[in-house]
Motif scaffolding. Structure first.
Motif, short mmCIF file in Angstrom:
data_model
loop_
_atom_site.label_atom_id
_atom_site.label_comp_id
_atom_site.label_asym_id
_atom_site.label_seq_id
_atom_site.Cartn_x
_atom_site.Cartn_y
_atom_site.Cartn_z
N PRO A 1 6.66 6.41 2.65
CA PRO A 1 7.30 5.35 3.31
C PRO A 1 6.23 4.49 4.13
O PRO A 1 5.03 5.01 4.42
CB PRO A 1 8.04 6.17 4.36
CG PRO A 1 8.07 7.82 3.65
CD PRO A 1 7.02 7.61 2.75
N ARG A 2 6.58 3.08 4.40
CA ARG A 2 5.65 2.33 4.99
C ARG A 2 5.17 2.83 6.51
O ARG A 2 4.17 2.72 6.81
CB ARG A 2 6.42 1.18 5.41
CG ARG A 2 5.30 -0.15 5.90
CD ARG A 2 6.26 -1.44 5.88
NE ARG A 2 5.65 -2.44 6.45
CZ ARG A 2 5.75 -2.73 7.65
NH1 ARG A 2 6.86 -2.16 8.18
NH2 ARG A 2 5.19 -3.59 8.26
N VAL A 3 6.11 3.55 7.29
CA VAL A 3 5.77 4.21 8.46
C VAL A 3 4.94 5.36 8.42
O VAL A 3 3.86 5.07 9.04
CB VAL A 3 7.15 4.45 9.17
CG1 VAL A 3 6.79 5.19 10.51
CG2 VAL A 3 8.15 3.33 9.38
N LEU A 4 4.95 5.95 7.48
CA LEU A 4 3.79 7.21 7.32
C LEU A 4 2.61 6.25 6.96
O LEU A 4 1.64 7.04 7.39
CB LEU A 4 4.50 7.85 6.06
CG LEU A 4 3.46 9.09 5.84
CD1 LEU A 4 3.26 9.83 7.01
CD2 LEU A 4 4.08 10.02 4.65
N PHE A 5 2.62 5.35 6.09
CA PHE A 5 1.18 4.81 5.82
C PHE A 5 0.77 4.08 6.85
O PHE A 5 -0.55 4.18 7.25
CB PHE A 5 1.61 3.52 4.65
CG PHE A 5 0.14 3.00 4.37
CD1 PHE A 5 -0.79 3.57 3.63
CD2 PHE A 5 -0.14 1.62 5.13
CE1 PHE A 5 -1.88 2.77 3.40
CE2 PHE A 5 -1.15 0.91 4.68
CZ PHE A 5 -2.32 1.58 3.93
N ALA B 1 0.94 -1.41 0.05
CA ALA B 1 0.03 0.07 0.05
C ALA B 1 0.87 1.19 0.11
O ALA B 1 0.63 2.14 -0.68
CB ALA B 1 -0.95 0.00 1.31
N ALA B 2 1.93 0.99 0.77
CA ALA B 2 2.60 2.46 0.91
C ALA B 2 3.50 2.57 -0.38
O ALA B 2 3.56 3.53 -0.87
CB ALA B 2 3.64 2.27 2.07
N LEU C 1 8.55 -8.32 4.25
CA LEU C 1 8.67 -7.30 3.13
C LEU C 1 10.02 -6.35 3.59
O LEU C 1 10.28 -5.41 2.69
CB LEU C 1 7.44 -6.46 3.17
CG LEU C 1 6.16 -7.35 2.61
CD1 LEU C 1 4.79 -6.70 2.50
CD2 LEU C 1 6.50 -7.81 1.22
N LEU C 2 10.46 -6.43 4.48
CA LEU C 2 11.54 -5.40 5.05
C LEU C 2 12.78 -5.78 4.43
O LEU C 2 13.27 -6.73 4.12
CB LEU C 2 11.79 -5.52 6.64
CG LEU C 2 10.52 -5.01 7.48
CD1 LEU C 2 10.71 -5.01 8.92
CD2 LEU C 2 10.17 -3.63 7.22
#
Length: 85
Positions: A54-58, A47-48, A84-85
């Motif tokens: 960024p994934r964290v923001l998502f 999704a991000a 996924l990391l």
């Protein structure tokens, strides 16, 4: 490869939302990403990436505005997300 999807939208909706077509398309894309993530059909990383953030923001957005609860994830969800990391 990317695909483009065309959605019909009456002008009244854009006027009511006070948005142009680009803004509306961005809103629909973000809402779709959040909904698919909430349903478990799309990982946070995918999704991000789709949204270009960024994934964290998502994940923060998903918790704040998307109604997602990250504390209810199963072990399988955790394994999928960390792979996924």
């Amino acid at each position: 490869m990317q695909s483009t999807i065309e959605i019909e939208c009456p002008q009244e909706i854009l006027l009511g939302l006070q948005m142009n077509t680009r803004q509306f398309a961005a809103l629909v894309k973000e809402e779709a990403a959040l909904a698919l993530f909430r349903e478990g059909r799309l990982s946070s990383g995918m999704a991000a990436s789709w949204l270009g953030i960024p994934r964290v923001l998502f994940l923060l957005k998903a918790m704040r505005v998307g109604g997602a609860s990250l504390l209810e994830d199963t072990e399988e969800d955790f394994r999928r997300e960390t792979s996924l990391l």
